[in-house]
Design a protein around this motif. Structure first.
Motif, PDB file in Angstrom:
ATOM      1  N   ARG A  69       0.857  -1.194   0.000  1.00  0.00           N
ATOM      2  CA  ARG A  69       0.000   0.000   0.000  1.00  0.00           C
ATOM      3  C   ARG A  69       0.887   1.235   0.000  1.00  0.00           C
ATOM      4  NH1 ARG A  69      -2.567  -4.838   0.285  1.00  0.00           N
ATOM      5  NH2 ARG A  69      -4.823  -4.539   0.253  1.00  0.00           N
ATOM      6  N   ALA A  70       0.550   2.212  -0.828  1.00  0.00           N
ATOM      7  CA  ALA A  70       1.420   3.370  -0.992  1.00  0.00           C
ATOM      8  C   ALA A  70       0.599   4.641  -1.171  1.00  0.00           C
ATOM      9  CB  ALA A  70       2.336   3.172  -2.194  1.00  0.00           C
ATOM     10  N   ILE A  71       1.166   5.743  -0.701  1.00  0.00           N
ATOM     11  CA  ILE A  71       0.593   7.067  -0.939  1.00  0.00           C
ATOM     12  C   ILE A  71       1.655   7.968  -1.545  1.00  0.00           C
ATOM     13  CG2 ILE A  71      -1.077   6.869   0.943  1.00  0.00           C
ATOM     14  CD1 ILE A  71       0.732   8.717   2.608  1.00  0.00           C
ATOM     15  N   VAL A  72       1.202   8.969  -2.291  1.00  0.00           N
ATOM     16  CA  VAL A  72       2.110  10.001  -2.810  1.00  0.00           C
ATOM     17  C   VAL A  72       1.662  11.386  -2.355  1.00  0.00           C
ATOM     18  CG1 VAL A  72       2.812   8.636  -4.811  1.00  0.00           C
ATOM     19  CG2 VAL A  72       0.827  10.174  -4.989  1.00  0.00           C
ATOM     20  N   ASP A  73       0.598  11.422  -1.573  1.00  0.00           N
ATOM     21  CA  ASP A  73      -0.007  12.673  -1.105  1.00  0.00           C
ATOM     22  C   ASP A  73      -0.328  12.493   0.376  1.00  0.00           C
ATOM     23  OD1 ASP A  73      -1.661  14.806  -0.478  1.00  0.00           O
ATOM     24  OD2 ASP A  73      -2.974  14.577  -2.230  1.00  0.00           O
ATOM     25  N   GLU A  74       0.218  13.352   1.226  1.00  0.00           N
ATOM     26  CA  GLU A  74      -0.017  13.209   2.662  1.00  0.00           C
ATOM     27  C   GLU A  74      -1.502  13.311   3.013  1.00  0.00           C
ATOM     28  OE1 GLU A  74       1.701  12.395   5.468  1.00  0.00           O
ATOM     29  OE2 GLU A  74       3.122  11.665   3.978  1.00  0.00           O
ATOM     30  N   ALA A  75      -2.297  13.906   2.133  1.00  0.00           N
ATOM     31  CA  ALA A  75      -3.735  13.968   2.387  1.00  0.00           C
ATOM     32  C   ALA A  75      -4.365  12.578   2.397  1.00  0.00           C
ATOM     33  CB  ALA A  75      -4.424  14.854   1.349  1.00  0.00           C
ATOM     34  N   ALA A  76      -3.658  11.606   1.812  1.00  0.00           N
ATOM     35  CA  ALA A  76      -4.174  10.237   1.774  1.00  0.00           C
ATOM     36  C   ALA A  76      -3.745   9.411   2.977  1.00  0.00           C
ATOM     37  CB  ALA A  76      -3.704   9.541   0.497  1.00  0.00           C
ATOM     38  N   ARG A  77      -2.888   9.964   3.842  1.00  0.00           N
ATOM     39  CA  ARG A  77      -2.388   9.148   4.954  1.00  0.00           C
ATOM     40  C   ARG A  77      -3.510   8.670   5.888  1.00  0.00           C
ATOM     41  NH1 ARG A  77       2.314   7.409   6.393  1.00  0.00           N
ATOM     42  NH2 ARG A  77       3.393   8.782   4.935  1.00  0.00           N
ATOM     43  N   PRO A  78      -4.512   9.485   6.220  1.00  0.00           N
ATOM     44  CA  PRO A  78      -5.591   8.942   7.055  1.00  0.00           C
ATOM     45  C   PRO A  78      -6.302   7.754   6.408  1.00  0.00           C
ATOM     46  CG  PRO A  78      -5.674  11.340   7.036  1.00  0.00           C
ATOM     47  CD  PRO A  78      -4.685  10.938   5.993  1.00  0.00           C
ATOM     48  N   VAL A  79      -6.434   7.767   5.089  1.00  0.00           N
ATOM     49  CA  VAL A  79      -7.054   6.638   4.388  1.00  0.00           C
ATOM     50  C   VAL A  79      -6.169   5.403   4.522  1.00  0.00           C
ATOM     51  CG1 VAL A  79      -7.977   5.834   2.186  1.00  0.00           C
ATOM     52  CG2 VAL A  79      -8.084   8.272   2.756  1.00  0.00           C
ATOM     53  N   LEU A  80      -4.870   5.597   4.355  1.00  0.00           N
ATOM     54  CA  LEU A  80      -3.915   4.502   4.497  1.00  0.00           C
ATOM     55  C   LEU A  80      -3.957   3.921   5.907  1.00  0.00           C
ATOM     56  CD1 LEU A  80      -1.481   2.892   3.337  1.00  0.00           C
ATOM     57  CD2 LEU A  80      -0.015   4.742   4.143  1.00  0.00           C
ATOM     58  N   GLU A  81      -4.009   4.783   6.898  1.00  0.00           N
ATOM     59  CA  GLU A  81      -4.042   4.311   8.281  1.00  0.00           C
ATOM     60  C   GLU A  81      -5.326   3.551   8.583  1.00  0.00           C
ATOM     61  OE1 GLU A  81      -3.373   7.926  10.405  1.00  0.00           O
ATOM     62  OE2 GLU A  81      -1.184   7.833  10.155  1.00  0.00           O
ATOM     63  N   ARG A  82      -6.434   4.014   8.019  1.00  0.00           N
ATOM     64  CA  ARG A  82      -7.706   3.286   8.219  1.00  0.00           C
ATOM     65  C   ARG A  82      -7.640   1.913   7.555  1.00  0.00           C
ATOM     66  NH1 ARG A  82     -10.022   8.444   7.354  1.00  0.00           N
ATOM     67  NH2 ARG A  82     -10.509   7.966   5.185  1.00  0.00           N
ATOM     68  N   GLU A  83      -7.070   1.852   6.362  1.00  0.00           N
ATOM     69  CA  GLU A  83      -6.987   0.553   5.675  1.00  0.00           C
ATOM     70  C   GLU A  83      -6.092  -0.408   6.446  1.00  0.00           C
ATOM     71  OE1 GLU A  83      -6.161  -1.412   1.316  1.00  0.00           O
ATOM     72  OE2 GLU A  83      -7.376   0.368   1.629  1.00  0.00           O
ATOM     73  N   ALA A  84      -4.973   0.097   6.944  1.00  0.00           N
ATOM     74  CA  ALA A  84      -4.082  -0.760   7.727  1.00  0.00           C
ATOM     75  C   ALA A  84      -4.794  -1.280   8.970  1.00  0.00           C
ATOM     76  CB  ALA A  84      -2.824   0.013   8.111  1.00  0.00           C
ATOM     77  N   ALA A  85      -5.527  -0.413   9.653  1.00  0.00           N
ATOM     78  CA  ALA A  85      -6.254  -0.828  10.851  1.00  0.00           C
ATOM     79  C   ALA A  85      -7.344  -1.844  10.514  1.00  0.00           C
ATOM     80  CB  ALA A  85      -6.863   0.392  11.538  1.00  0.00           C
ATOM     81  N   GLN A  86      -8.001  -1.651   9.385  1.00  0.00           N
ATOM     82  CA  GLN A  86      -9.053  -2.579   8.974  1.00  0.00           C
ATOM     83  C   GLN A  86      -8.475  -3.979   8.743  1.00  0.00           C
ATOM     84  OE1 GLN A  86     -11.011  -1.490   5.336  1.00  0.00           O
ATOM     85  NE2 GLN A  86     -12.534  -3.097   5.493  1.00  0.00           N
ATOM     86  N   TYR A  87      -7.382  -4.048   7.991  1.00  0.00           N
ATOM     87  CA  TYR A  87      -6.775  -5.358   7.735  1.00  0.00           C
ATOM     88  C   TYR A  87      -6.268  -5.986   9.029  1.00  0.00           C
ATOM     89  CZ  TYR A  87      -7.096  -5.641   2.685  1.00  0.00           C
ATOM     90  OH  TYR A  87      -7.576  -5.774   1.403  1.00  0.00           O
ATOM     91  N   ALA A  88      -5.681  -5.181   9.893  1.00  0.00           N
ATOM     92  CA  ALA A  88      -5.162  -5.715  11.148  1.00  0.00           C
ATOM     93  C   ALA A  88      -6.262  -6.267  12.038  1.00  0.00           C
ATOM     94  CB  ALA A  88      -4.381  -4.635  11.887  1.00  0.00           C
ATOM     95  N   SER A  89      -7.513  -5.874  11.775  1.00  0.00           N
ATOM     96  CA  SER A  89      -8.635  -6.376  12.573  1.00  0.00           C
ATOM     97  C   SER A  89      -9.131  -7.734  12.093  1.00  0.00           C
ATOM     98  CB  SER A  89      -9.790  -5.370  12.543  1.00  0.00           C
ATOM     99  OG  SER A  89     -10.463  -5.376  11.275  1.00  0.00           O
ATOM    100  N   TYR A  90      -8.753  -8.146  10.892  1.00  0.00           N
ATOM    101  CA  TYR A  90      -9.188  -9.446  10.378  1.00  0.00           C
ATOM    102  C   TYR A  90      -8.343 -10.545  11.031  1.00  0.00           C
ATOM    103  CZ  TYR A  90     -11.259  -6.631   6.604  1.00  0.00           C
ATOM    104  OH  TYR A  90     -11.969  -5.703   5.879  1.00  0.00           O
ATOM    105  N   PRO A  91      -8.968 -11.622  11.486  1.00  0.00           N
ATOM    106  CA  PRO A  91      -8.208 -12.651  12.211  1.00  0.00           C
ATOM    107  C   PRO A  91      -6.993 -13.189  11.448  1.00  0.00           C
ATOM    108  CG  PRO A  91     -10.556 -13.007  12.514  1.00  0.00           C
ATOM    109  CD  PRO A  91     -10.424 -11.899  11.517  1.00  0.00           C
TER     110      PRO A  91
END
Length: 263
Positions: free
Chosen positions: A176-198
Motif C-alpha cells: 500500500r502506498a501514498i504520494v499525497d499526505e492527504a491520503a495518509r488517514p485513508v492509508l491508516e484506516r486501511e491498515a487498521a481494517q486489515y489488522a482487525s481481520y483474524p
C-alpha cells in the motif's frame, strides 16, 4: 535483480475508468496494472478494457477467491471478456475458506494452468500457501510485508520452486502506498481494517510487525527510498495506490506523481 514496478487499483473502479487509467500507467513506464477482484468489481472485465487501451502493459488480477469464483468459472469469464491471456497474471486465493483451503487453491491452479495461457500465481500469507505457489504455480503474490521479510520469503520460495519445478517462480508483492499526505488517514484506516481481520492479525503477530510497518512511505522515509528497499527482494513490486478519495482523477494523479518521485 531489480524488481519491476506496477500499479494496483480497486476492481470496483469499473472498466471505463480502467480504460482511461491504463494508458497513463503504461506511458509513465510502469510494467503492469493490477486490479483486485471483489463483489463490487470484476477484475477480468476491467483488465480486458485495460488490454484494449494499451500495447505492452502486463495485466494482473489480484486475487480472485476460489470460494466465490471457481476455476472453471474463471476460464469461462476469460473467454467471455476476451482479455489477452498472454499478458495476464491470474492471482488466486482461498477467499473465506477455513477448511481445505490449500487443496482448493491447488485444484484451481491445476485447472487454470492447463486451460489458459495466463501466468497463475497464488496470493499467500502462510507458509503452506506460499509453497504451493512456488512449487505448483508460476509464482506467489505476497502482501503486507516489510522489505527484510519479503526478501527472506522470496529467497525461500525461489529455492523451493527450483527444486520442485526446475525453474524460478515469480515473486510479486503488494505494498500500500501514498504520494499525497492527504491520503495518509485513508492509508491508516486501511491498515487498521486489515489488522482487525483474524487471518491478518495472526500474520502480523507471527512476524512481530505492525501493519503500518509494511506501507510506503514509512515514517520520515520518502517513497523512492522505501521502494528501493523492496526492489532487491522481489521480482515485481505492486504499488497499491491509496488516494484521498479513490476517484479516477486521484488515481491518475497518483500515477504521475509516483512516476516523478521514482524517476
Amino acid at each position: 535483480m531489480r524488481a519491476e514496478l506496477s500499479i494496483g487499483v480497486p476492481g470496483a473502479l469499473g472498466p471505463e475508468a480502467v480504460r482511461a487509467l491504463a494508458p497513463r500507467v503504461e506511458a509513465a513506464g510502469f510494467a503492469g496494472l493490477w486490479l483486485n477482484d471483489s463483489t463490487q468489481g470484476d477484475s477480468l472485465t476491467g483488465l480486458a478494457a485495460a488490454a484494449e487501451a494499451t500495447t505492452r502493459l502486463r495485466l494482473g488480477a489480484g486475487v480472485i477467491p476460489v470460494d466465490r469464483r471457481p476455476a472453471q468459472s474463471v476460464v469461462a469469464d476469460l473467454r467471455r471478456t476476451g482479455v489477452r491471456e498472454a499478458r495476464l497474471t491470474l492471482g488466486i486465493g482461498s477467499g473465506q475458506l477455513r477448511s481445505g483451503a490449500v487443496d482448493a487453491v491447488a485444484a484451481a491452479v491445476a485447472v487454470l494452468r492447463a486451460e489458459t495461457r495466463a501466468a497463475v500465481v497464488v496470493g499467500a500469507l502462510g507458509p503452506r500457501m506460499r509453497r504451493l505457489g512456488a512449487e505448483h504455480a508460476d509464482g506467489v503474490l505476497l502482501s503486507w510485508l516489510p522489505p527484510d521479510v519479503a526478501g527472506e520469503q522470496a529467497a525461500e520460495l525461489r529455492e523451493a520452486g527450483r527444486q520442485a519445478q526446475g525453474e524460478r517462480p515469480r515473486i510479486s508483492l503488494y505494498a500500500r502506498a501514498i504520494v499525497d499526505e492527504a491520503a495518509r488517514p485513508v492509508l491508516e484506516r486501511e491498515a487498521a481494517q486489515y489488522a482487525s481481520y483474524p487471518a491478518y492479525a495472526a500474520h502480523f503477530a507471527r512476524l512481530g510487525v505492525d501493519a503500518l510497518d509494511t506501507v510506503l512511505p514509512r515514517g520520515d522515509e520518502d517513497l523512492a527510498a522505501g521502494v528501493a528497499a523492496y526492489r532487491g527482494a522481489v521480482d515485481e513490486l505492486v504499488l497499491r495506490a491509496i488516494t484521498p478519495t479513490g476517484s479516477l482523477d486521484d488515481l491518475l494523479a497518483f500515477v504521475d506523481r509516483a512516476a516523478a518521485l521514482l524517476a
